[in-house]
Design an enzyme around this catalytic site. Structure first.
Site, PDB file in Angstrom:
ATOM      1  N   LYS A  55       0.848  -1.207   0.000  1.00 43.24           N
ATOM      2  CA  LYS A  55       0.000   0.000   0.000  1.00 43.24           C
ATOM      3  C   LYS A  55       0.880   1.253   0.000  1.00 43.24           C
ATOM      4  O   LYS A  55       0.583   2.230  -0.688  1.00 43.24           O
ATOM      5  CB  LYS A  55      -0.966  -0.042   1.192  1.00 43.24           C
ATOM      6  CG  LYS A  55      -2.064  -1.088   0.970  1.00 43.24           C
ATOM      7  CD  LYS A  55      -2.765  -1.568   2.225  1.00 43.24           C
ATOM      8  CE  LYS A  55      -3.679  -2.748   1.902  1.00 43.24           C
ATOM      9  NZ  LYS A  55      -4.235  -3.428   3.097  1.00 43.24           N
ATOM     10  N   GLN A  99      -4.514  -2.204   9.534  1.00 44.17           N
ATOM     11  CA  GLN A  99      -4.331  -3.490   8.844  1.00 44.17           C
ATOM     12  C   GLN A  99      -4.952  -4.625   9.669  1.00 44.17           C
ATOM     13  O   GLN A  99      -4.675  -4.766  10.846  1.00 44.17           O
ATOM     14  CB  GLN A  99      -2.830  -3.749   8.599  1.00 44.17           C
ATOM     15  CG  GLN A  99      -2.554  -4.998   7.794  1.00 44.17           C
ATOM     16  CD  GLN A  99      -3.122  -4.952   6.369  1.00 44.17           C
ATOM     17  OE1 GLN A  99      -3.015  -3.969   5.671  1.00 44.17           O
ATOM     18  NE2 GLN A  99      -3.754  -6.034   5.954  1.00 44.17           N
ATOM     19  N   ASP A 122     -10.892   2.816   4.032  1.00 47.61           N
ATOM     20  CA  ASP A 122     -10.925   1.362   3.811  1.00 47.61           C
ATOM     21  C   ASP A 122     -12.327   0.809   4.094  1.00 47.61           C
ATOM     22  O   ASP A 122     -12.556  -0.393   4.005  1.00 47.61           O
ATOM     23  CB  ASP A 122      -9.884   0.687   4.721  1.00 47.61           C
ATOM     24  CG  ASP A 122      -9.490  -0.697   4.235  1.00 47.61           C
ATOM     25  OD1 ASP A 122      -9.603  -0.954   3.023  1.00 47.61           O
ATOM     26  OD2 ASP A 122      -9.082  -1.536   5.067  1.00 47.61           O
TER      27      ASP A 122
END
Ligand code: NAP
Length: 280
Positions: A55, A99, A122
């Site tokens: 990323k 994450q 996200d």
């Protein structure tokens, strides 16, 4: 039947080229301010470290900055919440990614939900999910939003089709089911307690594999002419669907690798650029 390849790598490259221009535009309008995606990595899981690195690399490719916050395996929920609070308050940060998965002692749901809605690029918060499900503006969970983008880019008809989603996780199965429903598909969601899985999959015009088990969905379960989307990725370059057994009978499929994976990252980048455009 020659199946169409739903090439996520090619589309993600095209998206990155467009995003580079949008980032350059933000920088020129703000006297050089770059959008920043902050990623939080808790613990020492090597796969998570690789995803965070990928990323960061994607941010660099489009001229955007990334900030990686690395926290110890022993981090508590309170410590992680404090870190998220600090990123929420930081005006230089427009997107926050925690994450997944985090170590077991952490309340992951509480931490996801601490991310400010405007920075939830996200699409992991309950508020973001709820808004998306209601058809209100919100960033969708990156993997399902990337799948929808890929289907739309290739002109795959969704309205009125029967989509069968195998998996109901908060980041994948549930949001893709809502997105397909919002696009007027008729949606069946399957999970580990579903009975007659092979028969249900056999009725699908669109199959979404999000099970997390290598080649769990057998090619022979899938009907001729179906669209096959495989979100899984396992060592050896295989997915959750037995693709070789269905490639010559389906109408379109996502390759593994090079299908859903690159779209997840490109979508995350796009949503961060959108958040930055709103912020600046
Ligand atoms: P997950 O949280 O482990 O969820 C797996 C789902 O599969 C669960 O809902 C589970 O049902 C269901 N399941 C398990 N065994 C089953 C069975 N025998 N029959 C039917 N359903 C079954 O996984 P995830 O995070 O959603 O990820 C799914 C896959 O997508 C994985 O392969 C992962 O690597 C991949 N993925 C890819 C990306 C990407 O960027 N390419 C991103 C995220 C995930 P229950 O709810 O009943 O337990």
């Amino acid at each position: 039947m020659t199946a169409r390849v739903l090439d996520g790598k090619a589309l993600s490259r095209k998206m990155e080229a467009e995003l580079s221009a949008r980032v350059a535009e933000i920088k020129s309008r703000t006297g050089g301010c770059s959008p920043i995606l902050a990623t939080i990595l808790v613990g020492d899981d090597p796969s998570s470290a690789t995803y965070v690195k990928m990323k960061g690399n994607a941010c660099r490719r489009i001229g955007m900055e990334s900030l990686t916050v690395e926290l110890a395996q022993t981090t508590s929920t309170e410590e992680l919440l404090a870190q998220i609070d600090s990123l929420n308050a930081d005006p230089l940060v427009q997107g926050i990614l925690l994450q997944h998965p985090v170590p077991a002692q952490i309340d992951e749901r509480q931490c996801f939900d601490r991310i400010a809605l405007a920075k939830d690029v996200d699409g992991v918060t309950v508020l973001g999910f709820g808004a998306m499900a209601m058809g209100l503006p919100a960033f969708g969970s990156a993997t399902p939003a990337g799948i929808m983008r890929l289907l739309q880019h290739h002109g795959v008809g969704i309205e009125g089709r029967h989509a069968v989603v195998v998996g109901r996780s908060p980041i994948l199965g549930k949001p893709i089911a809502m997105m397909l429903l919002n696009a007027n598909a008729t949606v069946t969601i399957c999970h580990s307690k579903t009975e007659g899985l092979a028969d249900l999959i056999g009725q699908a015009d669109i199959v979404i594999g999000a099970v997390g088990k290598p080649e769990f969905i057998k090619g022979c379960w899938i009907k001729e002419g179906a669209v096959v989307v495989d979100a899984g990725y396992h060592p050896g370059g295989i997915g959750d669907i037995e693709l070789p057994a269905v490639i010559d009978r389906c109408s379109a499929y996502t390759p593994v690798p090079g299908g859903v994976g690159p779209m997840t990252i490109a979508t995350l980048m796009e949503q961060t650029v959108c958040a930055a455009e709103k912020h600046f």
